[in-house]
Design a protein around this motif. Sequence first.
Motif, PDB file in Angstrom:
ATOM      1  N   PHE A 103      40.876  45.605  43.109  1.00  0.00           N
ATOM      2  CA  PHE A 103      40.612  44.307  42.510  1.00  0.00           C
ATOM      3  C   PHE A 103      41.132  43.180  43.408  1.00  0.00           C
ATOM      4  CE2 PHE A 103      42.193  40.822  39.745  1.00  0.00           C
ATOM      5  CZ  PHE A 103      40.967  40.349  39.309  1.00  0.00           C
ATOM      6  N   SER A 104      42.365  43.315  43.862  1.00  0.00           N
ATOM      7  CA  SER A 104      42.951  42.276  44.720  1.00  0.00           C
ATOM      8  C   SER A 104      42.161  42.110  46.008  1.00  0.00           C
ATOM      9  CB  SER A 104      44.404  42.611  45.040  1.00  0.00           C
ATOM     10  OG  SER A 104      45.174  42.634  43.856  1.00  0.00           O
ATOM     11  N   LEU A 105      41.767  43.225  46.633  1.00  0.00           N
ATOM     12  CA  LEU A 105      40.989  43.147  47.869  1.00  0.00           C
ATOM     13  C   LEU A 105      39.627  42.510  47.633  1.00  0.00           C
ATOM     14  CD1 LEU A 105      41.792  46.582  49.535  1.00  0.00           C
ATOM     15  CD2 LEU A 105      42.429  44.316  50.385  1.00  0.00           C
TER      16      LEU A 105
ATOM     17  N   VAL B 228      38.667  40.379  45.236  1.00  0.00           N
ATOM     18  CA  VAL B 228      38.794  38.949  44.943  1.00  0.00           C
ATOM     19  C   VAL B 228      39.189  38.181  46.204  1.00  0.00           C
ATOM     20  CG1 VAL B 228      40.085  37.219  43.625  1.00  0.00           C
ATOM     21  CG2 VAL B 228      39.266  39.295  42.500  1.00  0.00           C
ATOM     22  N   ALA B 229      40.174  38.706  46.942  1.00  0.00           N
ATOM     23  CA  ALA B 229      40.601  38.037  48.174  1.00  0.00           C
ATOM     24  C   ALA B 229      39.441  37.927  49.161  1.00  0.00           C
ATOM     25  CB  ALA B 229      41.772  38.793  48.801  1.00  0.00           C
TER      26      ALA B 229
ATOM     27  N   GLU C 175      45.618  43.715  37.272  1.00  0.00           N
ATOM     28  CA  GLU C 175      46.369  43.106  38.368  1.00  0.00           C
ATOM     29  C   GLU C 175      47.163  44.119  39.198  1.00  0.00           C
ATOM     30  OE1 GLU C 175      48.844  42.803  34.645  1.00  0.00           O
ATOM     31  OE2 GLU C 175      46.778  42.415  35.168  1.00  0.00           O
ATOM     32  N   HIS C 176      47.219  45.361  38.789  1.00  0.00           N
ATOM     33  CA  HIS C 176      47.878  46.410  39.573  1.00  0.00           C
ATOM     34  C   HIS C 176      46.914  47.125  40.515  1.00  0.00           C
ATOM     35  CE1 HIS C 176      51.185  46.942  36.266  1.00  0.00           C
ATOM     36  NE2 HIS C 176      51.227  45.757  36.857  1.00  0.00           N
ATOM     37  N   GLN C 177      45.656  46.818  40.433  1.00  0.00           N
ATOM     38  CA  GLN C 177      44.644  47.544  41.194  1.00  0.00           C
ATOM     39  C   GLN C 177      44.413  46.900  42.559  1.00  0.00           C
ATOM     40  OE1 GLN C 177      43.913  50.410  39.625  1.00  0.00           O
ATOM     41  NE2 GLN C 177      45.280  49.472  38.111  1.00  0.00           N
ATOM     42  N   VAL C 178      44.663  47.657  43.610  1.00  0.00           N
ATOM     43  CA  VAL C 178      44.450  47.176  44.975  1.00  0.00           C
ATOM     44  C   VAL C 178      42.981  46.821  45.174  1.00  0.00           C
ATOM     45  CG1 VAL C 178      44.530  47.835  47.410  1.00  0.00           C
ATOM     46  CG2 VAL C 178      46.412  48.445  45.892  1.00  0.00           C
TER      47      VAL C 178
END
Length: 166
Positions: free
Chosen positions: A22-24, A26-27, A17-20
């Motif tokens: 990963f967030s990008l 998934v988003a 959950e700290h990985q940009v």
Amino acid sequence: MGYLAEEQQLDDPLALEHQVCFSLAVASRMVIGLYRPVLAPLGLTHPQYLVMLALWQFEPLSVGEIAQMLELESATVSPLLKRLEASGLVVRERAAENERRLTVRLTPQGRELRSQAESIPAQMMERLGLDMGQLQDLNSALQQVITKAGRAEAGEPGSKSGDGSG
């Protein structure tokens, strides 16, 4: 998340959950998924919609210009254009001044589709539960990421690459 104690997650620089990235990722998948039912009545996929947005704004464009605007390879754009042409939305023509250059223009049907597409941004704001200001802030932040990542990829001085942040 529940997989690890929260105090461990806060201290772990490799926590998912700290990985940009990963967030990008998934988003991106989730937002594009929200576009599918909105674009379906127009007969467009999300990549085709992006091509149409470019043409509605800047027509006529060459295949290379479309690829550059969308940050894609020409080989990726060509099949999209073929499908849009088969749907009657665009026409591909050889440029008179340069036979090797393929110019893309909207058909009357492609131009008419724009009026139907004008409701898409409002529909997406509603689906995402974000107001115009929030979307503008998000888009501005993402544009900064795109610009900085492009500079880092190009190896420009002052850009930091390989700093370990995901």
